[in-house]
Design an enzyme around this catalytic site. Structure first.
Site, mmCIF file in Angstrom:
data_model
loop_
_atom_site.group_PDB
_atom_site.id
_atom_site.type_symbol
_atom_site.label_atom_id
_atom_site.label_comp_id
_atom_site.label_asym_id
_atom_site.label_seq_id
_atom_site.Cartn_x
_atom_site.Cartn_y
_atom_site.Cartn_z
ATOM 1 N N ASP A 1 -5.575 -0.647 -2.267
ATOM 2 C CA ASP A 1 -6.293 -1.580 -3.133
ATOM 3 C C ASP A 1 -7.605 -2.046 -2.532
ATOM 4 O O ASP A 1 -7.874 -1.867 -1.338
ATOM 5 C CB ASP A 1 -5.435 -2.826 -3.384
ATOM 6 C CG ASP A 1 -5.455 -3.764 -2.182
ATOM 7 O OD1 ASP A 1 -5.189 -3.288 -1.060
ATOM 8 O OD2 ASP A 1 -5.748 -4.958 -2.353
ATOM 9 N N GLY B 1 0.782 -1.236 0.000
ATOM 10 C CA GLY B 1 0.000 0.000 0.000
ATOM 11 C C GLY B 1 0.808 1.277 0.000
ATOM 12 O O GLY B 1 0.338 2.325 -0.446
ATOM 13 N N ARG C 1 -4.806 -0.011 -7.323
ATOM 14 C CA ARG C 1 -3.618 0.606 -6.727
ATOM 15 C C ARG C 1 -3.024 1.674 -7.642
ATOM 16 O O ARG C 1 -2.344 2.585 -7.202
ATOM 17 C CB ARG C 1 -2.529 -0.452 -6.483
ATOM 18 C CG ARG C 1 -2.837 -1.455 -5.392
ATOM 19 C CD ARG C 1 -1.571 -2.220 -5.026
ATOM 20 N NE ARG C 1 -1.847 -3.450 -4.301
ATOM 21 C CZ ARG C 1 -2.012 -3.541 -2.983
ATOM 22 N NH1 ARG C 1 -1.939 -2.463 -2.247
ATOM 23 N NH2 ARG C 1 -2.246 -4.698 -2.401
ATOM 24 N N GLY D 1 -4.631 -0.088 13.718
ATOM 25 C CA GLY D 1 -3.344 0.164 14.362
ATOM 26 C C GLY D 1 -2.538 -1.091 14.609
ATOM 27 O O GLY D 1 -1.422 -1.028 15.128
ATOM 28 N N ASP E 1 -5.425 2.057 10.381
ATOM 29 C CA ASP E 1 -6.845 1.792 10.640
ATOM 30 C C ASP E 1 -6.964 1.306 12.091
ATOM 31 O O ASP E 1 -7.044 2.103 13.011
ATOM 32 C CB ASP E 1 -7.307 0.753 9.612
ATOM 33 C CG ASP E 1 -8.801 0.528 9.592
ATOM 34 O OD1 ASP E 1 -9.538 1.515 9.471
ATOM 35 O OD2 ASP E 1 -9.239 -0.633 9.714
ATOM 36 N N THR F 1 -1.192 -3.321 12.416
ATOM 37 C CA THR F 1 -0.055 -3.494 11.518
ATOM 38 C C THR F 1 1.127 -2.637 11.954
ATOM 39 O O THR F 1 2.254 -3.120 12.102
ATOM 40 C CB THR F 1 -0.476 -3.119 10.082
ATOM 41 O OG1 THR F 1 -1.712 -3.741 9.776
ATOM 42 C CG2 THR F 1 0.574 -3.525 9.086
ATOM 43 N N ASP G 1 0.316 3.403 4.098
ATOM 44 C CA ASP G 1 -0.798 4.030 3.380
ATOM 45 C C ASP G 1 -1.845 4.571 4.336
ATOM 46 O O ASP G 1 -2.281 5.711 4.235
ATOM 47 C CB ASP G 1 -1.416 3.022 2.387
ATOM 48 C CG ASP G 1 -1.747 1.659 3.019
ATOM 49 O OD1 ASP G 1 -1.485 1.450 4.219
ATOM 50 O OD2 ASP G 1 -2.269 0.794 2.280
HETATM 51 P P1 IMP Z 1 -4.614 -1.923 10.479
HETATM 52 O O1 IMP Z 1 -4.214 -0.538 10.924
HETATM 53 O O2 IMP Z 1 -3.793 -3.011 11.128
HETATM 54 O O3 IMP Z 1 -6.079 -2.166 10.640
HETATM 55 O O4 IMP Z 1 -4.326 -2.138 8.941
HETATM 56 C C1 IMP Z 1 -4.152 -1.116 8.047
HETATM 57 C C2 IMP Z 1 -4.108 -1.755 6.668
HETATM 58 O O5 IMP Z 1 -5.441 -2.111 6.253
HETATM 59 C C3 IMP Z 1 -3.591 -0.773 5.639
HETATM 60 O O6 IMP Z 1 -2.191 -0.851 5.485
HETATM 61 C C4 IMP Z 1 -4.357 -1.200 4.393
HETATM 62 O O7 IMP Z 1 -3.647 -2.208 3.700
HETATM 63 C C5 IMP Z 1 -5.657 -1.784 4.907
HETATM 64 N N1 IMP Z 1 -6.737 -0.777 4.813
HETATM 65 C C6 IMP Z 1 -7.430 -0.224 5.842
HETATM 66 N N2 IMP Z 1 -8.321 0.671 5.383
HETATM 67 C C7 IMP Z 1 -8.199 0.699 4.040
HETATM 68 C C8 IMP Z 1 -8.853 1.458 3.000
HETATM 69 O O8 IMP Z 1 -9.715 2.333 3.215
HETATM 70 N N3 IMP Z 1 -8.441 1.188 1.718
HETATM 71 C C9 IMP Z 1 -7.477 0.261 1.420
HETATM 72 N N4 IMP Z 1 -6.838 -0.443 2.367
HETATM 73 C C10 IMP Z 1 -7.193 -0.232 3.671
HETATM 74 MG MG MG Z 2 -5.116 -4.112 0.905
#
Ligand code: IMP
Ligand code: MG
Length: 183
Positions: free
Chosen positions: A156, A44, A162, A102, A100, A104, A97
């Site tokens: 994506d 991303g 992308r 948090g 969300d 990752t 990118d």
């Molecule tokens: P999280 O913070 O662990 O939930 O994961 C974040 C990851 O979820 C990002 O790096 C994206 O790959 C994916 N993601 C979350 N929201 C979106 C979105 O609105 N569009 C595309 N990918 C998203």
């Molecule tokens: Mg993705």
């Protein structure tokens, strides 16, 4: 910019993203006079890293890390593509990118800390703070976003979109069958 293949109304146009990345590059450069390693989280962050690296006016290594996707409810994360550089004693800026839940960023930040990075700061293009499960300190934030699922500029939906130069909202209908919160 909602031409053929563009999945919904524009959220941020390419020129608006460019202005945001200009600012992020200035902020990172101002804080890192002695240089940094820019670590992009694949896939991303690929557009962000390409643009951001060219806006950083101090010594800057570039590397990428890829995590293996995890399913809904799955707690295990593994490394699909590891870094080539040794971050021991280095100042790292992790470029993503969107933050969300948090999960990752928390995982990668801990990993880089365990490998002896001197500092690890996070630079995210988008911050969806409303969905946070783990608190994360975000030093460089491009834009705060609500619940809209967006694609383009590296982001994506099932590996599509992308390559769109700007960010677009994905309509609910287009998300059906899509594991919307995967990595
Ligand atoms: P999280 O913070 O662990 O939930 O994961 C974040 C990851 O979820 C990002 O790096 C994206 O790959 C994916 N993601 C979350 N929201 C979106 C979105 O609105 N569009 C595309 N990918 C998203
Ligand atoms: Mg993705």
């Amino acid at each position: 910019m909602s031409g053929p293949g563009a999945p919904g109304p524009p959220y941020l146009a390419a020129h608006e993203i460019s202005e945001i990345v200009d600012r992020l590059g200035r902020e990172i450069s101002a804080d890192h006079a002695s240089g940094l390693v820019l670590v992009g989280l694949l896939k991303g962050s690929v557009c962000l890293v390409a643009d951001l690296a060219r806006r950083i006016g101090v010594g800057c290594g570039v590397d990428f890390l890829a995590l293996a996707p995890y399913g809904s409810g799955g707690q295990r994360i593994s490394i699909a593509k590891d870094l080539d550089v040794d971050v021991l004693g280095r100042d790292v800026v992790l470029a993503v990118d969107i933050v969300d839940r948090g999960l990752t960023v928390s995982y990668v930040r801990r990993l880089l800390g365990e490998r002896g990075a001197r500092s690890v700061e996070v630079c995210t293009l988008l911050d969806r703070a409303s969905r946070r499960l783990l608190p994360v300190d975000l030093r460089y934030v491009g834009h705060t976003i609500g619940e809209e699922y967006v694609v383009g500029y590296g982001l994506d939906a099932d590996e599509r979109y992308r390559n769109l130069p700007g960010l677009h909202v994905l309509e609910d209908g287009q998300r059906q069958g899509h594991p919307s919160r995967e990595i």
